[in-house]
Enzyme design. Structure first.
Site, mmCIF file in Angstrom:
data_model
loop_
_atom_site.group_PDB
_atom_site.id
_atom_site.type_symbol
_atom_site.label_atom_id
_atom_site.label_comp_id
_atom_site.label_asym_id
_atom_site.label_seq_id
_atom_site.Cartn_x
_atom_site.Cartn_y
_atom_site.Cartn_z
ATOM 1 N N HIS A 60 55.473 28.290 -29.903
ATOM 2 C CA HIS A 60 54.587 29.013 -28.981
ATOM 3 C C HIS A 60 54.171 30.304 -29.676
ATOM 4 O O HIS A 60 54.983 31.221 -29.817
ATOM 5 C CB HIS A 60 55.312 29.316 -27.671
ATOM 6 C CG HIS A 60 55.671 28.078 -26.899
ATOM 7 N ND1 HIS A 60 54.781 27.448 -26.050
ATOM 8 C CD2 HIS A 60 56.798 27.334 -26.872
ATOM 9 C CE1 HIS A 60 55.353 26.376 -25.524
ATOM 10 N NE2 HIS A 60 56.585 26.277 -26.010
ATOM 11 N N LEU A 61 52.921 30.349 -30.097
ATOM 12 C CA LEU A 61 52.457 31.520 -30.856
ATOM 13 C C LEU A 61 51.717 32.521 -29.971
ATOM 14 O O LEU A 61 51.374 33.608 -30.407
ATOM 15 C CB LEU A 61 51.589 31.075 -32.048
ATOM 16 C CG LEU A 61 52.311 30.143 -33.036
ATOM 17 C CD1 LEU A 61 51.376 29.732 -34.168
ATOM 18 C CD2 LEU A 61 53.567 30.801 -33.602
ATOM 19 N N ARG A 62 51.474 32.125 -28.709
ATOM 20 C CA ARG A 62 51.018 33.033 -27.638
ATOM 21 C C ARG A 62 49.608 33.596 -27.785
ATOM 22 O O ARG A 62 49.171 34.338 -26.912
ATOM 23 C CB ARG A 62 51.994 34.214 -27.479
ATOM 24 C CG ARG A 62 53.427 33.828 -27.205
ATOM 25 C CD ARG A 62 53.567 33.089 -25.898
ATOM 26 N NE ARG A 62 54.964 32.937 -25.505
ATOM 27 C CZ ARG A 62 55.438 31.855 -24.901
ATOM 28 N NH1 ARG A 62 54.645 30.832 -24.604
ATOM 29 N NH2 ARG A 62 56.705 31.788 -24.555
ATOM 30 N N ASN A 92 49.929 26.218 -24.476
ATOM 31 C CA ASN A 92 49.967 27.015 -23.226
ATOM 32 C C ASN A 92 49.630 28.480 -23.496
ATOM 33 O O ASN A 92 50.392 29.388 -23.192
ATOM 34 C CB ASN A 92 51.316 26.869 -22.501
ATOM 35 C CG ASN A 92 52.515 27.246 -23.349
ATOM 36 O OD1 ASN A 92 52.438 27.282 -24.573
ATOM 37 N ND2 ASN A 92 53.633 27.538 -22.694
ATOM 38 N N ASP A 150 52.615 20.933 -22.860
ATOM 39 C CA ASP A 150 53.948 21.545 -22.905
ATOM 40 C C ASP A 150 54.070 22.821 -22.073
ATOM 41 O O ASP A 150 53.164 23.641 -22.007
ATOM 42 C CB ASP A 150 54.371 21.863 -24.334
ATOM 43 C CG ASP A 150 55.775 22.426 -24.355
ATOM 44 O OD1 ASP A 150 56.672 21.736 -23.850
ATOM 45 O OD2 ASP A 150 55.973 23.563 -24.801
ATOM 46 N N HIS A 177 56.380 16.867 -22.364
ATOM 47 C CA HIS A 177 57.438 17.744 -21.852
ATOM 48 C C HIS A 177 57.964 17.013 -20.612
ATOM 49 O O HIS A 177 57.257 16.938 -19.604
ATOM 50 C CB HIS A 177 56.810 19.097 -21.501
ATOM 51 C CG HIS A 177 57.659 20.003 -20.665
ATOM 52 N ND1 HIS A 177 58.034 21.259 -21.072
ATOM 53 C CD2 HIS A 177 58.181 19.853 -19.415
ATOM 54 C CE1 HIS A 177 58.753 21.844 -20.128
ATOM 55 N NE2 HIS A 177 58.861 21.011 -19.104
ATOM 56 N N HIS A 230 61.622 18.393 -26.941
ATOM 57 C CA HIS A 230 62.899 19.028 -26.558
ATOM 58 C C HIS A 230 63.804 18.212 -25.616
ATOM 59 O O HIS A 230 64.143 18.668 -24.525
ATOM 60 C CB HIS A 230 62.679 20.434 -25.990
ATOM 61 C CG HIS A 230 61.623 20.602 -24.934
ATOM 62 N ND1 HIS A 230 61.457 19.772 -23.865
ATOM 63 C CD2 HIS A 230 60.684 21.566 -24.783
ATOM 64 C CE1 HIS A 230 60.473 20.206 -23.109
ATOM 65 N NE2 HIS A 230 59.978 21.284 -23.652
ATOM 66 N N ASP A 303 60.902 25.034 -30.387
ATOM 67 C CA ASP A 303 60.466 25.549 -29.083
ATOM 68 C C ASP A 303 60.532 27.084 -29.078
ATOM 69 O O ASP A 303 60.924 27.710 -28.084
ATOM 70 C CB ASP A 303 61.286 24.966 -27.921
ATOM 71 C CG ASP A 303 60.587 25.162 -26.579
ATOM 72 O OD1 ASP A 303 59.482 25.731 -26.543
ATOM 73 O OD2 ASP A 303 61.163 24.750 -25.555
ATOM 74 N N HIS A 307 59.056 36.076 -25.510
ATOM 75 C CA HIS A 307 58.673 36.734 -24.254
ATOM 76 C C HIS A 307 58.922 38.230 -24.408
ATOM 77 O O HIS A 307 59.932 38.626 -24.994
ATOM 78 C CB HIS A 307 59.511 36.205 -23.076
ATOM 79 C CG HIS A 307 59.160 34.808 -22.696
ATOM 80 N ND1 HIS A 307 57.995 34.478 -22.043
ATOM 81 C CD2 HIS A 307 59.811 33.638 -22.892
ATOM 82 C CE1 HIS A 307 57.943 33.171 -21.845
ATOM 83 N NE2 HIS A 307 59.033 32.632 -22.360
#
Ligand code: DOR
Length: 426
Positions: A60-62, A92, A150, A177, A230, A303, A307
């Site tokens: 997740h590179l956001r 996402n 995901d 997922h 996962h 994964d 945050h």
């Protein structure tokens, strides 16, 4: 012309060989494998393994949208420090990766950072809302090979069937997922005796297993290829094992945290241990490890879920799930499995490169004529996580205070060192 590089004194681990040799690289390609080589830049690899760079199927590179947690550049740097040369970027983001515009943006930002290949995954459904299919054909024609929502599973079986039928025709893979949402509402940790004792709402194993079961049957029906993200429970591993025995085109991954941490850690009420799917029991961990050993599980994927500190400092029930993984994956895996080095490289590099369909460039042998996407690691070095020194923009690592064994020393991306002696080069 870029500078020539020599990797000196390491042990090269390939699928069918293990030899002590130097490696010389010019213009991004391995040009010589022999003793006593020289070049402009010399990297010491004594006591180290020299092998193909790792490929993460699940990062997740956001970016776009949540750059306070991570950017493509900071995530790429974290990846390089973890030995990665390619990262599959999860969709996402905000906006989500369901259009050519966003896919192109993610790719461009990856190129701009220039530290790893950033491979955007596409959404299965528009906005990851589970209601309408994303423009899968358009995205597939633009080179997207892996599709996933995901963060959530596709709940609607009819829509999932349709997505698999399209995927089959397009020659792409869907990555699920697995979580039946009705069973996990408000859940904070694995449903078990200790969740009752702690007074926390539980996420039952069956919420994962029901979707694994449903999707195996949809794969049997459609013939499309499917990757399970996962996986975390004993029964999920059994279901995948049986499906593979039936010859279905299924692959599966587990994360380093599900191999190393158990549900009891939620007893600290520390949101750093909150993750989706949740940490499970010691028995589940044994089953995941058995799945790695017998080939039921094809890949270890991080994964990596950064945050911001203020979000993870909220109470356990409202803090978002997820933990960092890129910089610690190798150390966690080496210290928590009975796998041989070669098997670890298969799970972190060769197999995920094949699943992401980037195996022309990544997960290649260290051999003359091959692209120099390489990592070099000391398999015995003991180290601990220093939050001040993480390249990630976030600090939600669950491994603070633990000793890890095995550390990346150098990483080369397209022949250029991105990490030298554990230090990022840009
Ligand atoms: O723990 C998780 N965090 N699991 C997911 O599936 C999504 C991820 C996130 O994006 O933070």
């Amino acid at each position: 012309m870029s500078k020539s590089v020599v990797i000196k004194g390491g042990t090269i681990v390939n699928r069918d060989s293990e030899i002590k040799s130097d490696v010389r690289i010019e213009n991004g390609v391995i040009v010589e494998v022999a003793k006593n080589l020289k070049a402009d830049v010399q990297l010491d690899a004594s006591g180290c393994i020299v092998t193909s760079g790792f490929v993460d199927l699940h990062a997740h590179l956001r970016e776009p949208g949540r750059e306070e947690a991570e950017t493509i550049e900071t995530g790429s740097r974290a990846g390089a420090l973890g030995g990665y040369t390619a990262l599959v970027a999860m969709p996402n983001t905000d906006p989500p990766q369901d259009s050519i515009a966003v896919i192109d943006f993610v790719r461009e930002q990856g190129k701009r950072a220039g530290l790893v290949d950033v491979v955007p995954s596409g959404c299965i459904t528009l906005g990851r809302q589970g209601e309408t299919l994303a423009p899968m054909a358009e995205l597939a024609h633009a080179g997207v090979t892996l599709f996933t929502d995901d963060g959530v599973g596709v709940q609607n079986a009819s829509l999932m069937r349709r997505a698999l039928e399209y995927a089959k025709g397009l020659g792409v893979t869907l990555a699920q997922h697995c979580e039946v949402a009705e069973l996990t509402e408000g859940a904070v940790m694995n449903e078990c005796q200790c969740c009752t004792d702690l007074g926390l709402p539980g996420w039952p194993a069956i919420a994962e297993e029901l979707m694994v079961f449903r999707d195996i049957e949809l794969v049997r029906m459609t013939g499309a290829s499917m990757h399970f993200l996962h996986l975390s429970t004993e029964r999920s591993v059994e279901l995948v094992r049986a499906a593979k025995r039936d010859g279905l085109p299924i692959t599966a991954e587990v994360t380093p945290h599900h191999l190393s941490l158990t549900q009891e850690l939620l007893g600290t009420y520390d949101p750093v241990f909150k993750v989706n799917p949740p940490l499970r029991s010691a028995q589940d961990i044994r089953a995941l490890k058995a799945g790695l050993l017998d080939g039921t599980i094809d890949a270890i994927a991080t994964d990596h879920a950064p945050h911001p500190r203020r979000d993870k400092e909220m109470s356990l029930d409202i803090a978002p799930p997820g933990m960092l993984g890129l910089e610690t994956a190798l150390g966690v895996v080496l210290g928590n499995s009975e796998l041989e080095i070669k098997d670890v490289v298969a799970l972190l590099s060769w197999n995920p490169a094949r699943i992401a369909r980037i195996d022309a460039e990544h997960g290649r042998p260290v051999a003359i004529g091959e692209p120099a996407n390489i990592c070099i690691f000391d398999p015995d070095l003991a180290w601990s996580v220093d939050l001040e020194r993480l390249a990630s923009k976030s600090i939600n690592s669950p491994y603070v205070g633990r000793t890890l064994r095995g550390k990346i020393r150098h990483t080369l991306f397209k022949g250029t060192p991105t990490v030298i002696d554990g230090q990022a080069q840009k």
